[in-house]
Design an enzyme around this catalytic site. Structure first.
Site, PDB file in Angstrom:
ATOM      1  N   SER A   1       0.860  -1.187   0.000  1.00  0.00           N
ATOM      2  CA  SER A   1       0.000   0.000   0.000  1.00  0.00           C
ATOM      3  C   SER A   1       0.895   1.235   0.000  1.00  0.00           C
ATOM      4  CB  SER A   1      -0.874   0.012   1.255  1.00  0.00           C
ATOM      5  OG  SER A   1      -1.421   1.289   1.480  1.00  0.00           O
TER       6      SER A   1
ATOM      7  N   TYR B   1      -2.397  -1.150  10.105  1.00  0.00           N
ATOM      8  CA  TYR B   1      -2.386  -1.351   8.657  1.00  0.00           C
ATOM      9  C   TYR B   1      -1.051  -0.875   8.055  1.00  0.00           C
ATOM     10  CZ  TYR B   1      -4.008  -1.163   3.815  1.00  0.00           C
ATOM     11  OH  TYR B   1      -4.149  -1.353   2.453  1.00  0.00           O
TER      12      TYR B   1
END
Ligand SMILES: NC(=O)c1ccc[n+]([C@@H]2O[C@H](COP(=O)([O-])OP(=O)(O)OC[C@H]3O[C@@H](n4cnc5c(N)ncnc54)[C@H](OP(=O)(O)O)[C@@H]3O)[C@@H](O)[C@H]2O)c1
Length: 253
Positions: A146, A159
């Protein structure tokens, strides 16, 4: 540049989280480039729908239910794919979960869940697929990280930590497997509208977030497809351990 460099005819791909969002788009892109594709997630009914769509393109498809964070479960998935297709040439570690929570409100269980799916999952998949790729002396691993592997956002600690660690797992494994002719790369998406973030982007806060992106819009799932095919194909045979951002310039800010 010759087109056959992107040709995946005869290759077998396994895409985790292939039932929705980016994973579904990547599974279709690999199939369009000629690969036969196995998809895995925890929901058989969703997988069956996507597999039927893949077969409509003329490719073979297999839908296997499993949990990437569970060693025995993902081991069984890999054995099923090998039993069906005989090999795995391309592994896309795409299954992932988001979590938005302040550290002070986070339980250890919530932290562990994000890390287990987003980091332990790709490691377990590599552990089970790796011996087959090593034996065949070829393979492509694409880890879907990401833009938050290198940027930060408030309340995204678990995350962001999982994705940053996934990039380092990618780099370490690339070095570990370079002598086996296996390329391991990370793909870092920016913001794409999927089930993972639909609620946020529908909100007023989400809309102003989109407006502030350098490119002024979210990515469309089709915009992840070319980079996945590139990293899965012979066109990237001299590229390993790299991180490719597909983020509409988000990492520039
Ligand atoms: N969308 C974005 O803007 C964005 C941005 C950067 C990175 N990413 C990354 O891209 C990947 C895909 O995201 P997405 O937005 O497409 O998410 P999504 O629409 O929520 O899909 C997630 C997929 O992963 C599967 N999955 C979740 N937990 C699993 C588990 N324990 N075992 C096996 N499969 C599991 C889900 O199926 P089941 O729930 O049925 O198991 C589903 O197929 C993720 O790694 C995410 O972090 C997304």
């Amino acid at each position: 540049m010759q087109n056959h460099w992107f040709d995946l005819t005869g290759r077998i791909a396994l895409v985790t989280g292939g039932s929705r969002g980016l994973g579904r788009a990547i599974a279709h892109a690999l199939a369009s480039a000629g690969a036969d594709v196995a998809i895995a997630s925890r929901t058989q009914a969703d997988l069956d729908v996507v597999a039927a769509g893949l077969r409509d393109t003329g490719r073979h498809a297999l839908a296997v239910c499993g949990d990437v964070s569970d060693d025995a479960s993902i081991g069984a998935v890999v054995e099923r794919v090998i039993g069906h297709f005989g090999r795995i040439d391309i592994l896309v570690n795409n299954a992932g979960v988001g979590d938005t929570r302040a550290v002070v409100d986070m339980s250890p269980t919530q932290w562990d869940h994000t890390l287990n799916v987003n980091l332990r999952g790709p490691m377990l998949c590599c552990k089970h697929v790796g011996p087959h790729m090593i034996r065949q002396r070829s393979g492509k691993v694409i880890n879907i990280a990401s833009v938050l592997a290198s940027r930060v956002a408030r309340y995204m600690s678990a995350y962001a930590a999982s994705k940053a660690a996934l990039v380092q797992l990618t780099r370490t494994l690339a070095l570990e497997w370079i002598r086996h002719n296996i390329q391991v790369n990370a793909l870092c998406p920016g913001y794409f509208l999927t089930d993972m973030n639909a609620e946020f982007f529908a909100s007023e806060k989400g809309q102003s977030f989109i407006a502030a992106l350098p490119i002024g819009r979210l990515g469309e799932t089709r915009e992840i497809e070319g980079s996945a095919v590139f990293l899965a194909s012979d066109a990237s045979s001299y590229i390993t351990g790299t991180t490719l951002y597909v983020d509409g310039g988000h990492s520039l800010t």
